[in-house]
Design a protein around this motif. Structure first.
Motif, short mmCIF file in Angstrom:
data_model
loop_
_atom_site.label_atom_id
_atom_site.label_comp_id
_atom_site.label_asym_id
_atom_site.label_seq_id
_atom_site.Cartn_x
_atom_site.Cartn_y
_atom_site.Cartn_z
N THR A 151 0.84 -1.19 0.00
CA THR A 151 0.00 0.00 0.00
C THR A 151 0.88 1.25 0.00
OG1 THR A 151 -1.92 1.05 1.00
CG2 THR A 151 -0.26 0.18 2.51
N ASN A 152 0.26 2.39 -0.29
CA ASN A 152 0.97 3.67 -0.27
C ASN A 152 -0.05 4.78 0.00
OD1 ASN A 152 -0.12 4.72 -2.81
ND2 ASN A 152 1.18 3.23 -3.83
N PRO A 153 0.40 6.00 0.26
CA PRO A 153 -0.53 7.10 0.59
C PRO A 153 -1.55 7.39 -0.51
CG PRO A 153 1.69 7.69 1.22
CD PRO A 153 1.80 6.40 0.45
N GLU A 154 -1.18 7.23 -1.77
CA GLU A 154 -2.11 7.50 -2.86
C GLU A 154 -3.27 6.49 -2.85
OE1 GLU A 154 -2.10 8.11 -7.71
OE2 GLU A 154 -0.20 7.76 -6.67
N ILE A 155 -2.95 5.23 -2.58
CA ILE A 155 -3.98 4.20 -2.48
C ILE A 155 -4.89 4.49 -1.29
CG2 ILE A 155 -4.39 1.75 -1.99
CD1 ILE A 155 -1.74 1.23 -3.60
N GLN A 156 -4.29 4.90 -0.18
CA GLN A 156 -5.08 5.24 1.01
C GLN A 156 -6.06 6.38 0.71
OE1 GLN A 156 -4.78 3.72 4.28
NE2 GLN A 156 -3.75 2.20 3.03
N LEU A 157 -5.60 7.39 -0.02
CA LEU A 157 -6.44 8.53 -0.36
C LEU A 157 -7.60 8.10 -1.28
CD1 LEU A 157 -6.96 11.58 -0.25
CD2 LEU A 157 -5.43 11.82 -2.20
N GLU A 158 -7.31 7.31 -2.30
CA GLU A 158 -8.35 6.84 -3.21
C GLU A 158 -9.38 5.99 -2.47
OE1 GLU A 158 -9.09 7.62 -6.34
OE2 GLU A 158 -7.42 9.02 -6.35
N THR A 159 -8.91 5.15 -1.56
CA THR A 159 -9.81 4.29 -0.78
C THR A 159 -10.71 5.13 0.11
OG1 THR A 159 -8.15 2.53 -0.80
CG2 THR A 159 -9.90 2.36 0.83
N LYS A 160 -10.14 6.15 0.74
CA LYS A 160 -10.94 7.05 1.59
C LYS A 160 -12.04 7.73 0.77
CE LYS A 160 -10.67 10.83 4.82
NZ LYS A 160 -9.91 11.88 5.42
N LYS A 161 -11.71 8.15 -0.45
CA LYS A 161 -12.71 8.79 -1.33
C LYS A 161 -13.86 7.83 -1.63
CE LYS A 161 -9.48 11.76 -3.86
NZ LYS A 161 -8.85 11.98 -5.17
#
Length: 139
Positions: free
Chosen positions: A44-54
């Motif tokens: 995982t990475n921060p970009e994936i975390q952000l997309e998942t949160k959206k």
């Protein structure tokens, strides 16, 4: 009949395994091809975390199926770091992972477990294409 029950139980066992393994605080994303019964692990990475949160923020209803686990498609388990508070008209809880179910011929939906380990299946009003691109997955 036994064969159908056996094959139906494999994805359910996978989901329970995902839940148990999540307690060990994994930081990898797991992608299950339901038909092949094959798991791929992705960091995982921060970009994936952000997309998942959206995607989580776009929950718009509950899944109204008797058996929400499809026979064909994919299941993606994404750990959330940090954990995320969900508050909507169906559930208020803190989650540390989300499971995205991607049926072969239907729109994807989410599975989360609340504080009491009760599963909740939700529909989403957004596309997951940006997340899949970030994950480098073509389905």
């Amino acid at each position: 009949m036994i064969r159908k029950i056996l094959f139906t139980s494999i994805p359910i066992l996978f989901l329970f395994n995902l839940f148990i393994v999540s307690a060990q605080s994994t930081t990898n994303i797991e992608l299950l091809d339901i038909q092949k019964n094959k798991i791929i692990t992705i960091p995982t990475n921060p970009e994936i975390q952000l997309e998942t949160k959206k995607i989580i923020e776009e929950i718009d209803n509950i899944v109204k199926k008797i058996n929400p686990i499809p026979d064909k498609g994919y299941i993606v388990k994404i750990p959330l770091t940090p954990s995320l508070q969900i508050e909507n008209k169906w559930v208020t809880t803190l989650i540390d992972e989300v499971i995205i179910i991607i049926p072969e011929d239907e729109k994807p939906y989410l599975l989360i477990f609340d504080d009491e380990s009760k599963p909740h299946f939700f529909t989403i009003k957004t596309e997951i294409d940006a997340l899949l691109k970030t994950l480098n997955i073509s389905l």
